[in-house]
Write a protein that holds these residues in place. Sequence first.
Motif, PDB file in Angstrom:
ATOM      1  N   UNK A   1       0.838  -1.198   0.000  1.00 25.54           N
ATOM      2  CA  UNK A   1       0.000   0.000   0.000  1.00 25.54           C
ATOM      3  C   UNK A   1       0.873   1.248   0.000  1.00 25.54           C
ATOM      4  N   UNK A   2       0.378   2.345  -0.545  1.00 24.47           N
ATOM      5  CA  UNK A   2       1.206   3.549  -0.653  1.00 24.47           C
ATOM      6  C   UNK A   2       1.641   4.116   0.685  1.00 24.47           C
ATOM      7  N   UNK A   3       0.964   3.771   1.798  1.00 20.15           N
ATOM      8  CA  UNK A   3       1.328   4.333   3.099  1.00 20.15           C
ATOM      9  C   UNK A   3       2.499   3.610   3.756  1.00 20.15           C
ATOM     10  N   UNK A   4       2.982   2.514   3.173  1.00 16.03           N
ATOM     11  CA  UNK A   4       4.082   1.768   3.780  1.00 16.03           C
ATOM     12  C   UNK A   4       5.385   2.541   3.591  1.00 16.03           C
ATOM     13  N   UNK A   5       6.077   2.765   4.685  1.00 16.30           N
ATOM     14  CA  UNK A   5       7.380   3.426   4.663  1.00 16.30           C
ATOM     15  C   UNK A   5       8.442   2.337   4.735  1.00 16.30           C
ATOM     16  N   UNK A   6       9.058   2.026   3.592  1.00 15.81           N
ATOM     17  CA  UNK A   6      10.021   0.925   3.524  1.00 15.81           C
ATOM     18  C   UNK A   6      11.212   1.148   4.445  1.00 15.81           C
ATOM     19  N   UNK A   7      11.586   2.389   4.703  1.00 17.42           N
ATOM     20  CA  UNK A   7      12.705   2.646   5.610  1.00 17.42           C
ATOM     21  C   UNK A   7      12.326   2.275   7.040  1.00 17.42           C
ATOM     22  N   UNK A   8      11.121   2.649   7.451  1.00 16.33           N
ATOM     23  CA  UNK A   8      10.671   2.363   8.809  1.00 16.33           C
ATOM     24  C   UNK A   8      10.217   0.914   8.954  1.00 16.33           C
ATOM     25  N   UNK A   9       9.496   0.409   7.952  1.00 19.14           N
ATOM     26  CA  UNK A   9       8.892  -0.921   8.006  1.00 19.14           C
ATOM     27  C   UNK A   9       9.639  -1.920   7.129  1.00 19.14           C
ATOM     28  N   UNK A  10      10.971  -1.848   7.118  1.00 22.10           N
ATOM     29  CA  UNK A  10      11.756  -2.691   6.212  1.00 22.10           C
ATOM     30  C   UNK A  10      11.543  -4.180   6.445  1.00 22.10           C
ATOM     31  N   UNK A  11      11.367  -4.593   7.698  1.00 19.88           N
ATOM     32  CA  UNK A  11      11.127  -6.021   7.962  1.00 19.88           C
ATOM     33  C   UNK A  11       9.839  -6.486   7.293  1.00 19.88           C
ATOM     34  N   UNK A  12       8.799  -5.691   7.433  1.00 18.99           N
ATOM     35  CA  UNK A  12       7.506  -6.036   6.828  1.00 18.99           C
ATOM     36  C   UNK A  12       7.606  -6.077   5.307  1.00 18.99           C
ATOM     37  N   UNK A  13       8.299  -5.106   4.726  1.00 12.60           N
ATOM     38  CA  UNK A  13       8.437  -5.048   3.271  1.00 12.60           C
ATOM     39  C   UNK A  13       9.212  -6.262   2.760  1.00 12.60           C
ATOM     40  N   UNK A  14      10.327  -6.585   3.409  1.00 14.08           N
ATOM     41  CA  UNK A  14      11.121  -7.737   2.983  1.00 14.08           C
ATOM     42  C   UNK A  14      10.373  -9.047   3.198  1.00 14.08           C
ATOM     43  N   UNK A  15       9.680  -9.176   4.337  1.00 12.11           N
ATOM     44  CA  UNK A  15       8.927 -10.405   4.611  1.00 12.11           C
ATOM     45  C   UNK A  15       7.797 -10.578   3.607  1.00 12.11           C
ATOM     46  N   UNK A  16       7.082  -9.511   3.287  1.00 15.02           N
ATOM     47  CA  UNK A  16       5.978  -9.641   2.332  1.00 15.02           C
ATOM     48  C   UNK A  16       6.514 -10.005   0.951  1.00 15.02           C
ATOM     49  N   UNK A  17       7.678  -9.502   0.595  1.00 18.18           N
ATOM     50  CA  UNK A  17       8.284  -9.876  -0.685  1.00 18.18           C
ATOM     51  C   UNK A  17       8.686 -11.334  -0.720  1.00 18.18           C
ATOM     52  N   UNK A  18       9.223 -11.818   0.405  1.00 18.59           N
ATOM     53  CA  UNK A  18       9.612 -13.227   0.494  1.00 18.59           C
ATOM     54  C   UNK A  18       8.386 -14.123   0.414  1.00 18.59           C
ATOM     55  N   UNK A  19       7.368 -13.796   1.170  1.00 14.87           N
ATOM     56  CA  UNK A  19       6.144 -14.601   1.173  1.00 14.87           C
ATOM     57  C   UNK A  19       5.507 -14.606  -0.209  1.00 14.87           C
ATOM     58  N   UNK A  20       5.512 -13.465  -0.873  1.00 14.36           N
ATOM     59  CA  UNK A  20       4.932 -13.382  -2.217  1.00 14.36           C
ATOM     60  C   UNK A  20       5.707 -14.233  -3.214  1.00 14.36           C
ATOM     61  N   UNK A  21       6.984 -14.505  -2.922  1.00 12.59           N
ATOM     62  CA  UNK A  21       7.791 -15.277  -3.868  1.00 12.59           C
ATOM     63  C   UNK A  21       7.598 -16.788  -3.717  1.00 12.59           C
ATOM     64  N   UNK A  22       6.965 -17.219  -2.633  1.00 15.28           N
ATOM     65  CA  UNK A  22       6.765 -18.648  -2.419  1.00 15.28           C
ATOM     66  C   UNK A  22       5.753 -19.198  -3.401  1.00 15.28           C
ATOM     67  N   UNK A  23       6.045 -20.339  -3.904  1.00 18.37           N
ATOM     68  CA  UNK A  23       5.122 -21.021  -4.804  1.00 18.37           C
ATOM     69  C   UNK A  23       4.141 -21.817  -3.960  1.00 18.37           C
ATOM     70  N   UNK A  24       2.928 -21.960  -4.429  1.00 24.29           N
ATOM     71  CA  UNK A  24       1.948 -22.733  -3.664  1.00 24.29           C
ATOM     72  C   UNK A  24       1.888 -24.179  -4.133  1.00 24.29           C
ATOM     73  N   UNK A  25       2.830 -24.596  -4.970  1.00 22.37           N
ATOM     74  CA  UNK A  25       2.853 -25.967  -5.462  1.00 22.37           C
ATOM     75  C   UNK A  25       3.248 -26.935  -4.373  1.00 22.37           C
ATOM     76  N   UNK A  26       3.020 -28.258  -4.598  1.00 21.37           N
ATOM     77  CA  UNK A  26       3.374 -29.260  -3.593  1.00 21.37           C
ATOM     78  C   UNK A  26       4.864 -29.243  -3.289  1.00 21.37           C
ATOM     79  N   UNK A  27       5.171 -29.348  -2.015  1.00 18.21           N
ATOM     80  CA  UNK A  27       6.566 -29.353  -1.589  1.00 18.21           C
ATOM     81  C   UNK A  27       7.166 -27.977  -1.449  1.00 18.21           C
ATOM     82  N   UNK A  28       6.418 -26.952  -1.786  1.00 19.55           N
ATOM     83  CA  UNK A  28       6.921 -25.577  -1.695  1.00 19.55           C
ATOM     84  C   UNK A  28       6.084 -24.746  -0.747  1.00 19.55           C
ATOM     85  N   UNK A  29       5.484 -25.402   0.254  1.00 19.29           N
ATOM     86  CA  UNK A  29       4.665 -24.681   1.210  1.00 19.29           C
ATOM     87  C   UNK A  29       5.547 -23.760   2.037  1.00 19.29           C
ATOM     88  N   UNK A  30       5.001 -22.621   2.451  1.00 15.77           N
ATOM     89  CA  UNK A  30       5.780 -21.702   3.287  1.00 15.77           C
ATOM     90  C   UNK A  30       6.167 -22.373   4.595  1.00 15.77           C
TER      91      UNK A  30
END
Length: 118
Positions: free
Chosen positions: A79-108
């Motif tokens: 969302x536009x209100x996210x401050x990546x400098x302040x909320x860097x953990x959230x930004x990096x975690x959401x990017x990592x989670x978004x990169x996970x595949x939902x296929x078998x054997x690739x569950x988060x």
Amino acid sequence: MNIDHESRGDGRVAEPVQVYLAPADQDRLGRLRDTLATTKSDVLRRGLEALETQLSDPDHHPALSIIGLFRGAAAAEDPPHVDAARDHDEVLASGEIASWSSGPGNDPPNEPPDGASE
């Protein structure tokens, strides 16, 4: 190339500079002079200009190239209100989670496989 050593064309007077070069660098300068069909002074001027351009161009400068490095899919979806400098953990975690595949054997991590109970 014929250069007027008194004037550089911009109204300023050129100043001589003495540079000590190792034999390998002298050879390199001579090869570049021959390849470019110009003077040694012009080769050095071009080299200075190229180095300055390289250091000021983010596409070529190693330190400047990290600017925008994490602007990817995750940043575009935040969302536009996210401050990546302040909320860097959230930004990096959401990017990592978004990169996970939902296929078998690739569950988060920390989530049971589909159909498994806790």
